[in-house]
Design a protein around this motif. Structure first.
Motif, PDB file in Angstrom:
ATOM      1  N   UNK A 190       5.491   5.131  -6.208  1.00  0.00           N
ATOM      2  CA  UNK A 190       5.394   3.868  -4.877  1.00  0.00           C
ATOM      3  C   UNK A 190       4.082   2.790  -5.135  1.00  0.00           C
ATOM      4  N   UNK A 191       3.886   2.080  -5.543  1.00  0.00           N
ATOM      5  CA  UNK A 191       4.623   1.165  -4.823  1.00  0.00           C
ATOM      6  C   UNK A 191       6.038   1.090  -6.174  1.00  0.00           C
ATOM      7  N   UNK A 192       7.385   0.908  -5.444  1.00  0.00           N
ATOM      8  CA  UNK A 192       8.167   1.113  -6.990  1.00  0.00           C
ATOM      9  C   UNK A 192       8.811   0.024  -7.056  1.00  0.00           C
ATOM     10  N   UNK A 193       9.409  -0.374  -7.927  1.00  0.00           N
ATOM     11  CA  UNK A 193      10.557  -2.242  -7.860  1.00  0.00           C
ATOM     12  C   UNK A 193      11.991  -1.789  -7.924  1.00  0.00           C
ATOM     13  N   UNK A 194      12.772  -2.184  -7.022  1.00  0.00           N
ATOM     14  CA  UNK A 194      14.540  -1.155  -6.504  1.00  0.00           C
ATOM     15  C   UNK A 194      14.340  -1.479  -7.744  1.00  0.00           C
ATOM     16  N   UNK A 195      14.907  -2.421  -8.916  1.00  0.00           N
ATOM     17  CA  UNK A 195      15.528  -1.930 -10.210  1.00  0.00           C
ATOM     18  C   UNK A 195      14.975  -0.680 -10.469  1.00  0.00           C
ATOM     19  N   UNK A 196      14.041  -0.058 -10.311  1.00  0.00           N
ATOM     20  CA  UNK A 196      13.003   1.089 -10.936  1.00  0.00           C
ATOM     21  C   UNK A 196      14.483   2.188 -10.659  1.00  0.00           C
ATOM     22  N   UNK A 197      13.245   2.089  -9.407  1.00  0.00           N
ATOM     23  CA  UNK A 197      14.629   3.157  -7.733  1.00  0.00           C
ATOM     24  C   UNK A 197      16.104   3.141  -8.516  1.00  0.00           C
ATOM     25  N   UNK A 198      16.827   1.694  -8.664  1.00  0.00           N
ATOM     26  CA  UNK A 198      17.971   2.315  -8.937  1.00  0.00           C
ATOM     27  C   UNK A 198      18.363   2.788 -10.416  1.00  0.00           C
ATOM     28  N   UNK A 199      17.839   2.356 -11.860  1.00  0.00           N
ATOM     29  CA  UNK A 199      17.890   3.030 -12.578  1.00  0.00           C
ATOM     30  C   UNK A 199      17.614   4.087 -12.490  1.00  0.00           C
ATOM     31  N   UNK A 200      16.604   4.958 -12.027  1.00  0.00           N
ATOM     32  CA  UNK A 200      16.065   6.270 -11.741  1.00  0.00           C
ATOM     33  C   UNK A 200      17.588   7.286 -10.761  1.00  0.00           C
ATOM     34  N   UNK A 201      18.612   6.482 -10.318  1.00  0.00           N
ATOM     35  CA  UNK A 201      19.088   7.407  -9.636  1.00  0.00           C
ATOM     36  C   UNK A 201      20.700   6.970 -10.245  1.00  0.00           C
ATOM     37  N   UNK A 239      13.124  12.567 -27.341  1.00  0.00           N
ATOM     38  CA  UNK A 239      14.684  12.615 -27.470  1.00  0.00           C
ATOM     39  C   UNK A 239      15.034  12.792 -26.002  1.00  0.00           C
ATOM     40  N   UNK A 240      14.645  14.182 -25.813  1.00  0.00           N
ATOM     41  CA  UNK A 240      15.156  14.870 -24.757  1.00  0.00           C
ATOM     42  C   UNK A 240      15.305  14.213 -23.366  1.00  0.00           C
ATOM     43  N   UNK A 241      13.783  13.188 -23.563  1.00  0.00           N
ATOM     44  CA  UNK A 241      13.840  12.278 -22.019  1.00  0.00           C
ATOM     45  C   UNK A 241      15.253  11.674 -22.436  1.00  0.00           C
ATOM     46  N   UNK A 242      15.297  11.180 -23.674  1.00  0.00           N
ATOM     47  CA  UNK A 242      16.515   9.982 -23.906  1.00  0.00           C
ATOM     48  C   UNK A 242      17.984  10.398 -23.028  1.00  0.00           C
ATOM     49  N   UNK A 243      18.537  12.032 -24.195  1.00  0.00           N
ATOM     50  CA  UNK A 243      19.451  12.415 -24.004  1.00  0.00           C
ATOM     51  C   UNK A 243      20.219  13.114 -22.924  1.00  0.00           C
ATOM     52  N   UNK A 244      18.269  13.202 -21.410  1.00  0.00           N
ATOM     53  CA  UNK A 244      19.052  14.326 -20.682  1.00  0.00           C
ATOM     54  C   UNK A 244      18.485  13.615 -19.647  1.00  0.00           C
ATOM     55  N   UNK A 245      17.093  12.350 -19.167  1.00  0.00           N
ATOM     56  CA  UNK A 245      16.843  12.150 -18.322  1.00  0.00           C
ATOM     57  C   UNK A 245      17.921  10.790 -18.646  1.00  0.00           C
ATOM     58  N   UNK A 246      18.595  10.222 -19.261  1.00  0.00           N
ATOM     59  CA  UNK A 246      19.261   8.885 -19.952  1.00  0.00           C
ATOM     60  C   UNK A 246      18.490   8.019 -19.812  1.00  0.00           C
ATOM     61  N   UNK A 247      16.945   8.190 -19.830  1.00  0.00           N
ATOM     62  CA  UNK A 247      16.491   6.403 -19.974  1.00  0.00           C
ATOM     63  C   UNK A 247      15.114   6.704 -20.572  1.00  0.00           C
ATOM     64  N   UNK A 248      14.588   5.570 -21.215  1.00  0.00           N
ATOM     65  CA  UNK A 248      13.140   5.733 -22.680  1.00  0.00           C
ATOM     66  C   UNK A 248      11.866   5.717 -22.164  1.00  0.00           C
TER      67      UNK A 248
END
Length: 226
Positions: free
Chosen positions: A102-113, A175-184
């Motif tokens: 925090x503070x976070x942008x709503x778009x970032x939070x939605x992307x993480x979720x 690479x694992x961040x991209x494959x597993x967490x779904x964002x780079x």
């Protein structure tokens, strides 16, 4: 059916703004302001994910995370007011899947979720992988070793699958961040290191001397076929 989230945030203004942003993104939201109430609500119904502030009255976010992880693999995203390594690592070691500062942008939070929720779905072409006494059932979202269920979270299971599908291949943390967490672009290598540590604790006979998931110093990790 849209995902239903449990939001635990003691700051009323942040709680209300975040609830509105999540509802606009299509999520159902149940919100509360303290850890004790969060555990009561969690016991009453299943949630698709939990957004959990670290600093809470009653039981703090770490304690709530610990209690949820005793019995459930529900995705947990920690909310912290500080990008403090200590807070982040403790949350991840207790079983949180991700964190947002925090503070976070709503778009970032939605992307993480959306990323953590995708980890809870079966892969498009699930397989049954066997390595000695280790069995990974991608379709059933289950891993067993020696006949015993490993009780992995969705993130830990996806991490194991990505490594085990290509034994002997070295994966960098990025690479694992991209494959597993779904964002780079939002990634943090600490997510990978702590997730590997937790996975080894459930998977390896001796986590201090891992035989299945090897560290390649200065590069990343490799799955060793028994």
């Amino acid at each position: 059916m849209n995902a239903h989230l449990l939001l635990v945030e003691d700051d009323r203004s942040i709680r209300e703004v975040t609830t509105l942003a999540l509802e606009r993104a299509g999520f159902g939201v149940t919100a509360c302001g303290d850890g004790t109430e969060a555990l009561r609500l969690f016991a009453q119904r299943p949630y698709d994910a939990v957004l959990l502030d670290v600093m809470l009255p009653g039981s703090d976010g770490f304690e709530v995370c610990r209690e949820i992880r005793r019995t459930h693999a529900t995705p947990i995203v920690m909310l912290t007011a500080r990008a403090d390594t200590h807070d982040v690592v403790i949350g991840l070691e207790l079983g949180a899947d991700d964190y947002v500062t925090k503070p976070f942008e709503p778009a970032e939070l939605v992307a993480r979720l959306r990323a953590v929720l995708r980890r809870g779905t079966a892969p498009a072409q699930p397989r049954l992988l066997r390595f000695g006494d280790l069995e990974i059932d991608e379709a059933g979202f289950r891993a067993r070793r020696g006949g015993h269920d490993l009780s992995l979270t969705a993130t830990e299971f996806r991490l194991l699958c990505e490594l085990a599908r290509r034994p002997g291949q070295v994966f960098t943390r990025d690479i694992l961040l991209d494959l597993v967490w779904g964002y780079e672009f939002l990634g943090d290598s600490r997510l990978v290191d702590v997730a590997v540590q937790r996975l080894r604790g459930k998977l390896e006979r001796d986590p201090s001397q891992p035989a299945l998931i090897a560290t390649v110093r200065g590069v990343g990790y490799r799955f060793e076929q028994p």
